[in-house]
Design a protein around this motif. Sequence first.
Motif, mmCIF file in Angstrom:
data_model
loop_
_atom_site.group_PDB
_atom_site.id
_atom_site.type_symbol
_atom_site.label_atom_id
_atom_site.label_comp_id
_atom_site.label_asym_id
_atom_site.label_seq_id
_atom_site.Cartn_x
_atom_site.Cartn_y
_atom_site.Cartn_z
ATOM 1 N N GLU A 88 -3.508 2.588 -11.422
ATOM 2 C CA GLU A 88 -3.864 3.334 -10.223
ATOM 3 C C GLU A 88 -3.534 2.525 -8.974
ATOM 4 O OE1 GLU A 88 -5.262 6.168 -7.575
ATOM 5 O OE2 GLU A 88 -4.731 6.334 -9.693
ATOM 6 N N LEU A 89 -3.865 1.235 -8.994
ATOM 7 C CA LEU A 89 -3.555 0.371 -7.851
ATOM 8 C C LEU A 89 -2.055 0.264 -7.646
ATOM 9 C CD1 LEU A 89 -4.445 -1.658 -5.669
ATOM 10 C CD2 LEU A 89 -4.448 -3.428 -7.448
ATOM 11 N N GLU A 90 -1.314 0.106 -8.722
ATOM 12 C CA GLU A 90 0.136 -0.036 -8.615
ATOM 13 C C GLU A 90 0.779 1.222 -8.046
ATOM 14 O OE1 GLU A 90 4.286 -0.147 -9.466
ATOM 15 O OE2 GLU A 90 2.860 1.295 -10.309
ATOM 16 N N ARG A 91 0.255 2.379 -8.417
ATOM 17 C CA ARG A 91 0.801 3.635 -7.889
ATOM 18 C C ARG A 91 0.617 3.735 -6.379
ATOM 19 N NH1 ARG A 91 -1.046 5.935 -12.875
ATOM 20 N NH2 ARG A 91 -3.109 6.326 -11.986
ATOM 21 N N ARG A 92 -0.454 3.150 -5.871
ATOM 22 C CA ARG A 92 -0.753 3.245 -4.441
ATOM 23 C C ARG A 92 -0.081 2.138 -3.622
ATOM 24 N NH1 ARG A 92 -6.926 5.010 -3.403
ATOM 25 N NH2 ARG A 92 -7.235 6.484 -5.123
ATOM 26 N N ALA A 93 0.412 1.109 -4.282
ATOM 27 C CA ALA A 93 0.920 -0.064 -3.575
ATOM 28 C C ALA A 93 2.124 0.284 -2.708
ATOM 29 C CB ALA A 93 1.306 -1.146 -4.576
ATOM 30 N N PRO A 94 2.267 -0.364 -1.555
ATOM 31 C CA PRO A 94 3.443 -0.139 -0.709
ATOM 32 C C PRO A 94 4.717 -0.599 -1.414
ATOM 33 C CG PRO A 94 2.133 -1.977 0.109
ATOM 34 C CD PRO A 94 1.329 -1.336 -0.963
ATOM 35 N N GLU A 95 5.861 -0.091 -0.964
ATOM 36 C CA GLU A 95 7.132 -0.383 -1.632
ATOM 37 C C GLU A 95 7.483 -1.864 -1.601
ATOM 38 O OE1 GLU A 95 10.194 2.041 -0.036
ATOM 39 O OE2 GLU A 95 9.355 3.931 -0.787
ATOM 40 N N THR A 96 6.971 -2.598 -0.635
ATOM 41 C CA THR A 96 7.286 -4.017 -0.518
ATOM 42 C C THR A 96 6.462 -4.892 -1.461
ATOM 43 O OG1 THR A 96 5.700 -4.194 1.304
ATOM 44 C CG2 THR A 96 8.010 -3.831 1.880
ATOM 45 N N VAL A 97 5.539 -4.284 -2.199
ATOM 46 C CA VAL A 97 4.646 -5.044 -3.093
ATOM 47 C C VAL A 97 4.927 -4.637 -4.532
ATOM 48 C CG1 VAL A 97 2.256 -5.475 -3.747
ATOM 49 C CG2 VAL A 97 2.867 -5.259 -1.331
#
Length: 222
Positions: free
Chosen positions: A49-58
């Motif tokens: 869930e966190l990875e899905r929300r992460a910005p493209e630079t992360v």
Amino acid sequence: MTPGTADRPLMPCEDFEELAGVTPKHIRLEYVNGRVRTKDPLSVEDFEELERRAPETVRLEYINGKLEVKAMPDGNHTSIFMWLLQCLMQRPDLNLVPESGVKAEAHRKGRARTDGTLAAVDRFKGDGEWSDPDGSLMAVEITSRDRDTNQRDRIDKPIGYAEAEIPVCLLVDRDNHTLTVFSEPKDGRYQQISPYPWGATVELPAPVNITLDTEKLKDYAD
């Protein structure tokens, strides 16, 4: 190694602030010495869930039950990947898929983002962000210039790929100027670990069966 690169933060403070702004409320992040950690145990479901929300630079990974940040590639890292991509054209039936999300470790509870995964053409067609390792012939890791590369790239990720029974793991080590071939996974470990200096001719074992002339790697020694 370029002076100071081993001490650079894995995540700039600005990226952490952006990630924290989209993190689910029940996940508590902390930022210490350029590293991102969770204050509480993190489940694989919460990680996804966190990875899905992460910005493209992360770029996030889940290794040994912990949140990890994968460093952004620099120019030599990208050049090494492109060199390997050209070498692997010996096998037109295979694709080297960059930045591939793999369900690694025992019981596929890890989430590793390889620098490249070698598999049959269209193997990952229709998959989501994280693919089962079935059909992956080789995982590729190119070391990054950050302080965590030893534990992450040289130790943890090869173990995770062995536990997932990926037949071959190829580690291109920019600090030691070596190329290490891990093969024959059994009982969660690769039974064969063969290091070669840059410039050597390297035979990648079955099921890859490709010969690498690594002389070109010397151009990327920095």
